[in-house]
Design a protein around this motif. Structure first.
Motif, PDB file in Angstrom:
ATOM      1  N   LYS A  14      -6.614  48.499 -33.840  1.00 52.37           N
ATOM      2  CA  LYS A  14      -7.837  47.870 -33.392  1.00 52.37           C
ATOM      3  C   LYS A  14      -8.967  48.221 -34.363  1.00 52.37           C
ATOM      4  O   LYS A  14      -9.061  49.362 -34.821  1.00 52.37           O
ATOM      5  CB  LYS A  14      -8.233  48.368 -31.994  1.00 52.37           C
ATOM      6  N   ARG A  15      -9.809  47.227 -34.662  1.00 56.86           N
ATOM      7  CA  ARG A  15     -10.986  47.507 -35.485  1.00 56.86           C
ATOM      8  C   ARG A  15     -12.060  48.093 -34.568  1.00 56.86           C
ATOM      9  O   ARG A  15     -12.401  47.501 -33.544  1.00 56.86           O
ATOM     10  CB  ARG A  15     -11.484  46.242 -36.170  1.00 56.86           C
ATOM     11  N   TYR A  17     -15.656  49.229 -33.324  1.00 58.66           N
ATOM     12  CA  TYR A  17     -17.102  49.020 -33.356  1.00 58.66           C
ATOM     13  C   TYR A  17     -17.746  49.930 -32.311  1.00 58.66           C
ATOM     14  O   TYR A  17     -18.657  49.544 -31.587  1.00 58.66           O
ATOM     15  CB  TYR A  17     -17.444  47.573 -33.050  1.00 58.66           C
ATOM     16  N   TYR A 329     -10.503  43.858 -31.614  1.00 56.22           N
ATOM     17  CA  TYR A 329     -11.776  44.524 -31.880  1.00 56.22           C
ATOM     18  C   TYR A 329     -12.150  45.334 -30.636  1.00 56.22           C
ATOM     19  O   TYR A 329     -11.950  44.869 -29.503  1.00 56.22           O
ATOM     20  CB  TYR A 329     -12.907  43.517 -32.125  1.00 56.22           C
ATOM     21  N   HIS A 351     -18.616  49.487 -41.982  1.00 59.71           N
ATOM     22  CA  HIS A 351     -18.836  48.098 -41.589  1.00 59.71           C
ATOM     23  C   HIS A 351     -19.878  47.445 -42.493  1.00 59.71           C
ATOM     24  O   HIS A 351     -20.687  48.117 -43.146  1.00 59.71           O
ATOM     25  CB  HIS A 351     -19.294  48.028 -40.132  1.00 59.71           C
ATOM     26  N   SER A 355     -18.284  41.941 -41.143  1.00 59.56           N
ATOM     27  CA  SER A 355     -17.445  42.467 -40.066  1.00 59.56           C
ATOM     28  C   SER A 355     -18.200  42.503 -38.739  1.00 59.56           C
ATOM     29  O   SER A 355     -17.606  42.288 -37.678  1.00 59.56           O
ATOM     30  CB  SER A 355     -16.915  43.867 -40.426  1.00 59.56           C
ATOM     31  N   LEU A 359     -17.340  40.409 -34.979  1.00 56.11           N
ATOM     32  CA  LEU A 359     -17.364  40.912 -33.613  1.00 56.11           C
ATOM     33  C   LEU A 359     -18.255  40.055 -32.709  1.00 56.11           C
ATOM     34  O   LEU A 359     -17.851  39.678 -31.608  1.00 56.11           O
ATOM     35  CB  LEU A 359     -17.826  42.365 -33.570  1.00 56.11           C
TER      36      LEU A 359
END
Length: 369
Positions: A14-15, A17, A329, A351, A355, A359
């Motif tokens: 998972k990215r 944030y 995300y 980031h 990017s 999101l």
């Protein structure tokens, strides 16, 4: 009783944030895979002196600096034990500033709070009034630079100027969720101790804490009868001066990752890194105002974490889950009592605008904005 849930390793990537941990470069992750070596070998001296001196260069500071295997929480305790004999002034404006006050009380210190509603910023005039009218002189003022729970960036520089007028009062700054992504002139702001964790704007794996210490703070600890054992300034800094190493066994693989990432940070530069984070923050905040609202007080908004007021009454937990499932995300719900009333986007570390836009597009899709 909590039941065991076996870790399988079979999970989708998972990215991140989040307000931390955040994304880590692949070469930084790979740097941790080197063969193990002893923490008293010359190789360790090469590694530790490199990361300490590179960090000082990146932060533009001539002050002493120590890097320990710990979370940033260690330096809540250590700075309190090292610099506070009796009394501490703490402005509280969110979960983490309140926790800083609580830590000091658990250590037996007398804590006076200046209490703000969550979302409000600390006001320099309030600090000035508290210092001027106190019955006794405070040993230190402790404050959070970037309140992770509310997305507030407090005016540390202005407050530092005020505290500097009281030479026997030390200025302690928790910069855990912003240092490395929000430029601050440490000496110019009169800061005696400022600390962070590596998993936030430094964009490294969790497990290390960094603390910059003024000469005055070091001398103050020398005069005390007691201080932190693990995070004592004298113990850490004197061992570094003698040996170029840490006094206790460190997390060597994470320090190897640190070495690699700090080279990236030096290449970008502190001012450029600050600009990139400011651009991400401005974009995120404009997007939030178009679709929701901002929780933090205007004029005091974070460069690394945006706390968004849920004016559309979306199901925050469900939206986070659906964005994670559909796009891989992960962003964050609100903190504590404002959990469903807000959500948070971490725009820090590695980031960039592209990017962050990915999101916000995903949130728009899932939430039907």
């Amino acid at each position: 009783m909590t039941e065991k849930r076996e870790y399988t390793g079979d999970y989708p990537n998972k990215r991140l944030y989040l307000p931390g941990p955040t994304e880590v470069r692949e070469d930084v992750i790979n740097a941790m895979s080197q063969p193990m070596f002893g923490h008293r070998m010359d190789r360790m001296t090469d590694l530790y002196t490199t990361i300490v001196e590179d960090t000082k260069e990146f932060l533009d500071t001539d002050n002493d600096l120590t890097i320990l295997t710990a979370s940033g929480t260690e330096f809540w305790e250590a700075t309190t034990l090292n610099l506070v004999e009796d009394s501490l002034l703490v402005p509280t404006s969110g979960a983490f500033s309140e926790r800083q006050a609580n830590v000091a009380e658990r250590l037996g210190k007398n804590v006076d709070r200046i209490e703000y509603t969550w979302g409000e910023a600390v006001k320099p005039d309030d600090i000035k009034t508290a210092l001027e009218t106190a019955d006794t002189q405070y040993d230190a003022v402790g404050m959070v630079m970037n309140e992770t729970s509310t997305g507030v960036r407090n005016p540390v520089e202005e407050i530092g100027e005020i505290v500097s007028e009281y030479p026997d009062t030390y200025f302690i700054v928790d910069a855990i969720s912003c240092l490395g992504g929000d430029y601050i002139d440490i000496e110019g702001s009169g800061i005696d101790a400022i600390f962070t964790s590596t998993q936030k704007a430094f964009a490294m794996p969790p497990g290390l804490a960094v603390c910059v210490v003024s000469d005055d703070a070091y001398e103050q600890e020398l005069e005390k009868d007691s201080a932190s054992w693990y995070g004592g300034f004298q113990r850490c800094l004197d061992y570094y001066d003698r040996k170029g190493q840490t006094h206790s066994t460190p997390a060597i693989p994470i320090m190897l990752a640190y070495r690699r990432q700090m080279k990236h940070m030096l290449e970008e530069g502190h001012q450029a890194r600050d600009r990139r984070h400011r651009e991400m923050a401005e974009y995120t905040q404009e997007w939030a105002k178009q679709h929701f609202d901002l929780f933090a007080e205007e004029g005091y908004r974070s460069q690394t974490v945006t706390c968004i007021e849920n004016t559309q009454d979306i199901d925050v937990g469900q939206t986070i889950g659906q964005v994670s499932e559909k796009y891989d995300y992960v962003f964050s719900n609100g903190y504590g009592d404002i959990g469903e009333k807000t959500f948070r986007i971490g725009h820090m570390g590695e980031h960039d605008l592209e990017s962050i836009k990915a999101l916000t597009d995903a949130i728009e899709d899932v939430a039907g904005l």
